[in-house]
Design a protein around this motif. Structure first.
Motif, mmCIF file in Angstrom:
data_model
loop_
_atom_site.group_PDB
_atom_site.id
_atom_site.type_symbol
_atom_site.label_atom_id
_atom_site.label_comp_id
_atom_site.label_asym_id
_atom_site.label_seq_id
_atom_site.Cartn_x
_atom_site.Cartn_y
_atom_site.Cartn_z
ATOM 1 N N SER A 1 1.095 -0.998 -0.196
ATOM 2 C CA SER A 1 0.204 0.199 -0.027
ATOM 3 C C SER A 1 1.100 1.175 -0.239
ATOM 4 O O SER A 1 1.864 1.047 0.213
ATOM 5 C CB SER A 1 -1.196 -0.035 1.243
ATOM 6 O OG SER A 1 -0.897 -0.211 2.344
ATOM 7 N N GLY A 2 -0.060 2.214 -0.463
ATOM 8 C CA GLY A 2 1.560 3.499 -0.302
ATOM 9 C C GLY A 2 1.958 4.228 -1.346
ATOM 10 O O GLY A 2 3.136 4.589 -1.280
ATOM 11 N N ASN A 3 2.522 3.044 -2.216
ATOM 12 C CA ASN A 3 3.755 3.525 -2.589
ATOM 13 C C ASN A 3 3.187 4.592 -4.425
ATOM 14 O O ASN A 3 4.224 4.592 -4.607
ATOM 15 C CB ASN A 3 3.965 2.075 -3.689
ATOM 16 C CG ASN A 3 5.178 0.921 -2.988
ATOM 17 O OD1 ASN A 3 5.936 1.695 -2.746
ATOM 18 N ND2 ASN A 3 4.340 0.145 -2.134
ATOM 19 N N GLY A 4 1.872 4.171 -4.976
ATOM 20 C CA GLY A 4 1.454 5.397 -5.899
ATOM 21 C C GLY A 4 1.527 4.791 -6.879
ATOM 22 O O GLY A 4 0.926 4.928 -7.747
ATOM 23 N N GLY A 5 2.985 4.289 -7.653
ATOM 24 C CA GLY A 5 3.484 4.363 -8.911
ATOM 25 C C GLY A 5 3.170 2.855 -9.502
ATOM 26 O O GLY A 5 3.724 2.279 -10.282
ATOM 27 N N LEU A 6 2.856 1.595 -8.337
ATOM 28 C CA LEU A 6 2.431 0.858 -8.733
ATOM 29 C C LEU A 6 1.458 0.269 -9.285
ATOM 30 O O LEU A 6 0.838 0.670 -9.696
ATOM 31 C CB LEU A 6 2.606 -0.368 -7.692
ATOM 32 C CG LEU A 6 3.570 -0.665 -6.860
ATOM 33 C CD1 LEU A 6 3.136 -1.742 -5.719
ATOM 34 C CD2 LEU A 6 4.554 -1.736 -7.391
ATOM 35 N N SER A 7 1.423 0.033 -11.029
ATOM 36 C CA SER A 7 0.304 -0.299 -12.242
ATOM 37 C C SER A 7 0.045 -1.812 -12.316
ATOM 38 O O SER A 7 0.116 -2.674 -12.249
ATOM 39 C CB SER A 7 0.818 0.932 -13.049
ATOM 40 O OG SER A 7 2.278 0.365 -13.556
ATOM 41 N N GLY A 8 -1.102 -1.743 -12.932
ATOM 42 C CA GLY A 8 -0.984 -2.683 -13.971
ATOM 43 C C GLY A 8 -2.045 -3.570 -13.452
ATOM 44 O O GLY A 8 -2.650 -2.911 -12.159
ATOM 45 N N PRO A 9 -2.569 -5.337 -13.680
ATOM 46 C CA PRO A 9 -3.381 -5.491 -13.141
ATOM 47 C C PRO A 9 -2.782 -6.198 -11.756
ATOM 48 O O PRO A 9 -1.265 -6.939 -11.123
ATOM 49 C CB PRO A 9 -4.124 -6.361 -14.045
ATOM 50 C CG PRO A 9 -2.946 -6.793 -14.865
ATOM 51 C CD PRO A 9 -2.254 -5.457 -14.803
ATOM 52 N N LEU A 10 -4.010 -6.990 -11.009
ATOM 53 C CA LEU A 10 -2.977 -8.123 -9.650
ATOM 54 C C LEU A 10 -2.905 -8.709 -10.342
ATOM 55 O O LEU A 10 -3.627 -9.732 -11.527
ATOM 56 C CB LEU A 10 -3.737 -8.063 -8.725
ATOM 57 C CG LEU A 10 -4.392 -7.215 -7.585
ATOM 58 C CD1 LEU A 10 -5.656 -7.561 -6.796
ATOM 59 C CD2 LEU A 10 -3.514 -6.577 -6.853
ATOM 60 N N PRO A 11 -1.905 -9.537 -10.057
ATOM 61 C CA PRO A 11 -0.967 -10.960 -11.126
ATOM 62 C C PRO A 11 -2.060 -11.893 -10.736
ATOM 63 O O PRO A 11 -2.657 -11.785 -9.461
ATOM 64 C CB PRO A 11 0.182 -11.075 -10.353
ATOM 65 C CG PRO A 11 0.930 -10.455 -8.772
ATOM 66 C CD PRO A 11 -0.485 -9.157 -8.729
ATOM 67 N N SER A 12 -2.873 -12.822 -11.936
ATOM 68 C CA SER A 12 -3.588 -13.814 -11.237
ATOM 69 C C SER A 12 -2.671 -14.995 -10.318
ATOM 70 O O SER A 12 -3.623 -15.420 -10.024
ATOM 71 C CB SER A 12 -3.223 -14.448 -12.691
ATOM 72 O OG SER A 12 -2.563 -14.949 -13.085
ATOM 73 N N SER A 13 -1.408 -15.046 -10.556
ATOM 74 C CA SER A 13 -0.897 -15.983 -9.534
ATOM 75 C C SER A 13 -1.100 -15.867 -7.425
ATOM 76 O O SER A 13 -1.583 -16.767 -7.095
ATOM 77 C CB SER A 13 0.431 -16.222 -9.259
ATOM 78 O OG SER A 13 1.339 -14.736 -9.678
ATOM 79 N N LEU A 14 -1.323 -14.634 -7.660
ATOM 80 C CA LEU A 14 -1.476 -14.315 -6.770
ATOM 81 C C LEU A 14 -2.752 -14.644 -5.762
ATOM 82 O O LEU A 14 -3.307 -15.099 -5.178
ATOM 83 C CB LEU A 14 -2.355 -12.396 -6.569
ATOM 84 C CG LEU A 14 -2.074 -11.495 -4.765
ATOM 85 C CD1 LEU A 14 -0.822 -11.498 -4.239
ATOM 86 C CD2 LEU A 14 -2.409 -10.760 -5.094
ATOM 87 N N PHE A 15 -3.664 -15.440 -6.671
ATOM 88 C CA PHE A 15 -5.583 -15.998 -6.587
ATOM 89 C C PHE A 15 -5.008 -17.352 -5.911
ATOM 90 O O PHE A 15 -5.646 -18.123 -5.516
ATOM 91 C CB PHE A 15 -6.509 -15.723 -6.865
ATOM 92 C CG PHE A 15 -6.541 -13.684 -7.484
ATOM 93 C CD1 PHE A 15 -7.106 -13.329 -5.858
ATOM 94 C CD2 PHE A 15 -5.813 -12.978 -8.375
ATOM 95 C CE1 PHE A 15 -7.394 -12.040 -6.721
ATOM 96 C CE2 PHE A 15 -5.599 -11.952 -8.417
ATOM 97 C CZ PHE A 15 -7.069 -11.456 -7.103
ATOM 98 N N GLU A 16 -3.885 -17.837 -6.140
ATOM 99 C CA GLU A 16 -3.427 -19.288 -6.202
ATOM 100 C C GLU A 16 -2.687 -19.519 -5.179
ATOM 101 O O GLU A 16 -2.623 -20.298 -4.388
ATOM 102 C CB GLU A 16 -2.921 -19.514 -7.293
ATOM 103 C CG GLU A 16 -3.071 -19.810 -8.475
ATOM 104 C CD GLU A 16 -1.999 -19.850 -9.711
ATOM 105 O OE1 GLU A 16 -1.210 -20.290 -9.850
ATOM 106 O OE2 GLU A 16 -2.841 -19.223 -10.729
ATOM 107 N N SER B 1 -12.456 -15.414 -9.037
ATOM 108 C CA SER B 1 -11.367 -16.013 -8.509
ATOM 109 C C SER B 1 -10.730 -15.747 -6.842
ATOM 110 O O SER B 1 -10.248 -16.765 -6.909
ATOM 111 C CB SER B 1 -10.446 -16.620 -9.429
ATOM 112 O OG SER B 1 -9.587 -15.501 -9.835
ATOM 113 N N ILE B 2 -10.924 -14.806 -6.866
ATOM 114 C CA ILE B 2 -10.543 -13.435 -5.297
ATOM 115 C C ILE B 2 -11.811 -15.053 -4.587
ATOM 116 O O ILE B 2 -11.501 -14.986 -3.509
ATOM 117 C CB ILE B 2 -11.199 -12.425 -5.570
ATOM 118 C CG1 ILE B 2 -11.068 -12.084 -4.156
ATOM 119 C CG2 ILE B 2 -12.507 -12.229 -5.192
ATOM 120 C CD1 ILE B 2 -10.734 -10.966 -4.166
ATOM 121 N N GLY B 3 -12.710 -15.419 -5.054
ATOM 122 C CA GLY B 3 -13.482 -16.230 -3.729
ATOM 123 C C GLY B 3 -13.173 -17.536 -3.505
ATOM 124 O O GLY B 3 -13.486 -18.144 -2.706
#
Length: 414
Positions: free
Chosen positions: A228-243, A264-266
């Protein structure tokens, strides 16, 4: 084999060199005392597994001998600067911990300082956690293996390199990495995935840029993920995160992340906290979101999320915090929110929701949804400046906002 004299503010003075005689001690805890001066290099001669010196008044440089502690697992040197409390000598004299030399006011304590010996940290092959929070370390690019430092709270000009050296392979025991509130300027290196035992990864409040690498999906034991609070992170959340089935907390608010929230967050049945606020997410709320029955904290505010809020939101009965403001949601507020009887804060202002706040939701103001330190329930219930008609009717909100001007006022409750 344990020396424990913590939390009493009763020890006053410097750690003597003779501490090296305690060659049978493997755990030292002297937290919350009035110890000052420099750390004696003789500490590095002990067979330590635990070194706890936090919340004292040490200053100067960390001796290189501390990096000889190849068996040490936990090192806590945090909060040596800026704290203030008094210790009383046996004869009644007062020692002000704010000063670095006992009761002689010879200038404010500066805390531990100098450059972090990043290359040396790889010697600590048994290390699990190290904390140097709130000191005065400065002006150094962190070497690859020194990523394990807990350095939150510093004014720290640090840099995560694009590659992490093979030295990181010697830190297989590392479980916790806190590096929030620094000046780390870089993208997130893909080699971070080599930290295979990481459970806590916190790089919040820095200057990270670029996308979150798919490689985070290799952190199979990850439980707490915070960028959080970096400001410059962009793009989508990586799909691998939800594994990552062990993940319990995802905090990536205040960045420039885009895309839709994947259904898939479910799969995160154990997810407790989700904060995607203040990004650029679009689309509607996925059905999978309503399967997170253990979720307690849900922050989706200040994005571009639209569509209606499903009645299924009433399935999230563990929720204590729900923040949806600042999104173009449409439709009405579902009465099923009244099933979320643990709700303490509900923020629905600055949306396109209309109608009336349901009685079932208002009933929560007599249970959990009670204003205390913070306001509890908000909606766009302030009368329009021209029509004098509120966008939404609410007889129980403690904050009413103008749907057009976005100004909010404290509601007058009868």
């Amino acid at each position: 084999r344990i020396l424990y004299l913590s939390d009493e503010y009763s020890l006053i003075g410097e750690i003597p060199a003779e501490i090296s005689r305690l060659d049978h001690v493997d755990s030292i805890s002297l937290r919350k005392n009035c110890l000052y001066g420099t750390l004696p290099p003789e500490l590095g001669e002990l067979p330590l597994k635990y070194l706890g010196l936090a919340e004292n008044a040490f200053s100067g440089f960390i001796p290189e001998t501390l990096f000889n502690l190849t068996s040490v697992e936990y090192v806590f040197l945090s909060f040596q600067n800026g704290n203030r409390w008094n210790c009383t000598r046996s004869r009644g004299g007062i020692v002000d911990i704010y000063y670095s030399h006992g009761d002689q006011a010879q200038g404010a304590n500066l805390g531990l300082q100098g450059k972090i010996l990043g290359d040396k940290i790889s010697n600590l092959s048994s290390l699990r956690t190290i904390s140097i929070t709130k000191n005065q370390f400065s002006g150094v690019s962190i070497a690859s293996s020194s990523l394990i430092f807990i350095v939150h709270g510093h004014s720290y000009n640090a840099l995560i390199p694009k590659t992490i050296s093979t030295d990181i392979s010697s830190l297989k025991q590392l479980e916790n990495m806190y590096a929030e509130s620094n000046k780390i300027r870089s993208s997130i290196p893909t080699e971070i995935a080599l930290m295979e035992n990481i459970r806590v990864l916190d790089l919040s409040q820095n200057y990270l840029t670029g996308e979150i690498p798919q490689d985070v999906g290799n952190l199979k034991r990850l439980e707490y993920f915070a960028l959080s609070g970096n400001g410059g992170l962009s793009g989508p959340l990586p799909s691998s995160l939800f594994e990552l089935k062990s993940l319990q907390y995802i905090y990536v608010q205040e960045n420039s992340l885009t895309g839709k929230i994947p259904s898939s967050i479910g799969m995160y049945q154990d997810l407790v906290g989700l904060n995607l606020g203040s990004n650029e997410f679009t689309g509607s709320l996925p059905n999978g979101l309503y399967n997170l029955t253990n979720l307690m904290f849900l922050y989706l505010h200040e994005n571009s999320l639209g569509g209606s809020i499903s009645d299924k939101i009433g399935q999230l009965t563990a929720l204590t915090q729900l923040s949806l403001y600042g999104n173009p949601f449409t439709g009405t507020i579902p009465s099923s929110l009244g099933l979320c009887e643990e709700l303490e804060n509900l923020y629905l202002h600055e949306t396109n929701l209309h109608g009336t706040v349901p009685e079932e939701v208002c009933a929560l103001t007599m249970k959990s949804l009670v204003p205390q330190e913070y306001n509890a329930l908000s909606a766009d219930c302030y009368p329009d400046i021209e029509t004098l008609v509120p966008f939404i009717t609410c007889g129980c909100c403690d904050i009413c906002c103008d749907h057009v001007t976005l100004e909010c006022v404290t509601a007058v409750m009868e």
